[in-house]
Design a protein around this motif. Structure first.
Motif, PDB file in Angstrom:
ATOM      1  N   TYR A 133      14.131   8.733 -10.479  1.00 38.81           N
ATOM      2  CA  TYR A 133      15.481   8.837  -9.938  1.00 38.81           C
ATOM      3  C   TYR A 133      15.962  10.279  -9.933  1.00 38.81           C
ATOM      4  N   ALA A 134      16.852  10.565  -8.999  1.00 43.80           N
ATOM      5  CA  ALA A 134      17.580  11.821  -9.055  1.00 43.80           C
ATOM      6  C   ALA A 134      18.522  11.781 -10.250  1.00 43.80           C
ATOM      7  N   ASP A 135      18.761  12.928 -10.851  1.00 41.32           N
ATOM      8  CA  ASP A 135      19.641  12.982 -12.018  1.00 41.32           C
ATOM      9  C   ASP A 135      21.035  12.453 -11.697  1.00 41.32           C
ATOM     10  N   SER A 136      21.473  12.653 -10.483  1.00 41.20           N
ATOM     11  CA  SER A 136      22.832  12.271 -10.106  1.00 41.20           C
ATOM     12  C   SER A 136      23.059  10.764 -10.083  1.00 41.20           C
ATOM     13  N   VAL A 137      21.976   9.983 -10.026  1.00 40.15           N
ATOM     14  CA  VAL A 137      22.115   8.526  -9.953  1.00 40.15           C
ATOM     15  C   VAL A 137      21.481   7.818 -11.139  1.00 40.15           C
ATOM     16  N   SER A 160       0.817  -1.219   0.000  1.00 41.92           N
ATOM     17  CA  SER A 160       0.000   0.000   0.000  1.00 41.92           C
ATOM     18  C   SER A 160       0.848   1.266   0.000  1.00 41.92           C
ATOM     19  N   TYR A 161       2.161   1.123   0.149  1.00 39.79           N
ATOM     20  CA  TYR A 161       3.050   2.265   0.290  1.00 39.79           C
ATOM     21  C   TYR A 161       3.975   2.414  -0.920  1.00 39.79           C
ATOM     22  N   ALA A 162       4.093   3.640  -1.393  1.00 43.20           N
ATOM     23  CA  ALA A 162       5.222   3.951  -2.261  1.00 43.20           C
ATOM     24  C   ALA A 162       6.461   3.980  -1.379  1.00 43.20           C
ATOM     25  N   MET A 163       7.599   3.646  -1.949  1.00 38.68           N
ATOM     26  CA  MET A 163       8.842   3.596  -1.184  1.00 38.68           C
ATOM     27  C   MET A 163       9.884   4.486  -1.839  1.00 38.68           C
ATOM     28  N   GLY A 164      10.742   5.008  -1.016  1.00 35.83           N
ATOM     29  CA  GLY A 164      11.795   5.859  -1.539  1.00 35.83           C
ATOM     30  C   GLY A 164      13.113   5.607  -0.840  1.00 35.83           C
ATOM     31  N   TRP A 165      14.177   6.011  -1.504  1.00 40.34           N
ATOM     32  CA  TRP A 165      15.518   6.031  -0.923  1.00 40.34           C
ATOM     33  C   TRP A 165      16.019   7.467  -0.921  1.00 40.34           C
ATOM     34  N   PHE A 166      16.601   7.856   0.183  1.00 36.03           N
ATOM     35  CA  PHE A 166      17.244   9.151   0.340  1.00 36.03           C
ATOM     36  C   PHE A 166      18.663   8.914   0.840  1.00 36.03           C
ATOM     37  N   ARG A 167      19.463   9.959   0.795  1.00 35.38           N
ATOM     38  CA  ARG A 167      20.809   9.862   1.353  1.00 35.38           C
ATOM     39  C   ARG A 167      21.213  11.199   1.951  1.00 35.38           C
ATOM     40  N   GLN A 168      22.118  11.108   2.903  1.00 36.40           N
ATOM     41  CA  GLN A 168      22.630  12.311   3.549  1.00 36.40           C
ATOM     42  C   GLN A 168      24.122  12.183   3.751  1.00 36.40           C
ATOM     43  N   ALA A 169      24.848  13.075   3.106  1.00 40.52           N
ATOM     44  CA  ALA A 169      26.298  13.113   3.247  1.00 40.52           C
ATOM     45  C   ALA A 169      26.656  14.052   4.401  1.00 40.52           C
ATOM     46  N   PRO A 170      27.844  13.899   4.986  1.00 36.50           N
ATOM     47  CA  PRO A 170      28.242  14.760   6.105  1.00 36.50           C
ATOM     48  C   PRO A 170      28.182  16.236   5.731  1.00 36.50           C
ATOM     49  N   GLY A 171      27.523  17.023   6.562  1.00 35.23           N
ATOM     50  CA  GLY A 171      27.447  18.453   6.340  1.00 35.23           C
ATOM     51  C   GLY A 171      26.457  18.884   5.275  1.00 35.23           C
ATOM     52  N   LYS A 172      25.707  17.920   4.748  1.00 32.95           N
ATOM     53  CA  LYS A 172      24.744  18.248   3.690  1.00 32.95           C
ATOM     54  C   LYS A 172      23.334  17.852   4.108  1.00 32.95           C
ATOM     55  N   GLU A 173      22.368  18.409   3.415  1.00 34.73           N
ATOM     56  CA  GLU A 173      20.983  18.059   3.680  1.00 34.73           C
ATOM     57  C   GLU A 173      20.661  16.693   3.056  1.00 34.73           C
ATOM     58  N   ARG A 174      19.655  16.066   3.624  1.00 28.39           N
ATOM     59  CA  ARG A 174      19.209  14.792   3.065  1.00 28.39           C
ATOM     60  C   ARG A 174      18.619  15.046   1.681  1.00 28.39           C
ATOM     61  N   GLU A 175      18.935  14.156   0.743  1.00 32.71           N
ATOM     62  CA  GLU A 175      18.477  14.358  -0.622  1.00 32.71           C
ATOM     63  C   GLU A 175      17.806  13.107  -1.175  1.00 32.71           C
ATOM     64  N   PHE A 176      16.894  13.336  -2.088  1.00 36.48           N
ATOM     65  CA  PHE A 176      16.164  12.266  -2.756  1.00 36.48           C
ATOM     66  C   PHE A 176      17.098  11.481  -3.664  1.00 36.48           C
ATOM     67  N   VAL A 177      16.898  10.156  -3.690  1.00 34.06           N
ATOM     68  CA  VAL A 177      17.677   9.297  -4.581  1.00 34.06           C
ATOM     69  C   VAL A 177      16.762   8.618  -5.595  1.00 34.06           C
ATOM     70  N   ALA A 178      15.725   7.923  -5.099  1.00 33.60           N
ATOM     71  CA  ALA A 178      14.851   7.164  -5.990  1.00 33.60           C
ATOM     72  C   ALA A 178      13.549   6.848  -5.282  1.00 33.60           C
ATOM     73  N   THR A 179      12.508   6.595  -6.078  1.00 33.33           N
ATOM     74  CA  THR A 179      11.232   6.189  -5.514  1.00 33.33           C
ATOM     75  C   THR A 179      10.560   5.193  -6.436  1.00 33.33           C
ATOM     76  N   ILE A 180       9.716   4.353  -5.867  1.00 28.42           N
ATOM     77  CA  ILE A 180       9.025   3.323  -6.639  1.00 28.42           C
ATOM     78  C   ILE A 180       7.573   3.256  -6.207  1.00 28.42           C
TER      79      ILE A 180
END
Length: 124
Positions: free
Chosen positions: A60-64, A31-51
């Motif tokens: 997907y994020a352009d970077s990946v 029932s849930y969409a799922m996503g992946w995020f990431r957070q590098a040191p000193g940076k804000e959490r950012e979107f990676v992918a969702t399904i």
């Protein structure tokens, strides 16, 4: 409530691959969409992918894009992130998250539950 547990992080050389897994506690996982995020040191959490709930749509994020693949197995209550051609800039803590109402969701406030994160370190 949904409990999410990530695994599969680690240390890998640039150009290598890792596969992250996220196990969900509820039988209503589909029932849930799922996503992946990431957070590098000193940076804000950012979107990676969702399904999407059924798995037929992914974003997907352009970077990946072209390097990472998100997938899910609703029978196993699990979502995955296959990461290939890893770069040092992919180093971060990776989080999975679930969204009951929004798809595609690119902002972390659109997600309802979060895992504790798994560290991915890519050496040059």
């Amino acid at each position: 409530q949904v409990q999410l547990v990530e695994s599969g992080g680690g240390l890998v050389q640039a150009g290598g691959s890792l596969r992250l897994s996220c196990a969900a506690s509820r039988r209503t996982f589909s029932s849930y969409a799922m996503g992946w995020f990431r957070q590098a040191p000193g940076k804000e959490r950012e979107f990676v992918a969702t399904i999407r709930r059924s798995g037929e749509k992914t974003y997907y994020a352009d970077s990946v894009k072209g390097r990472f693949t998100i997938s899910r197995d609703n029978a196993k209550n699990a979502v995955y992130l296959q990461m290939n051609s890893l770069k040092p800039e992919d180093t971060a803590v990776y989080y999975c998250a679930s969204s009951f109402t929004v798809f595609p969701a690119y902002r972390d406030r659109e997600y309802d539950y979060w895992g504790q994160g798994t560290q991915v370190t890519v050496s040059s």
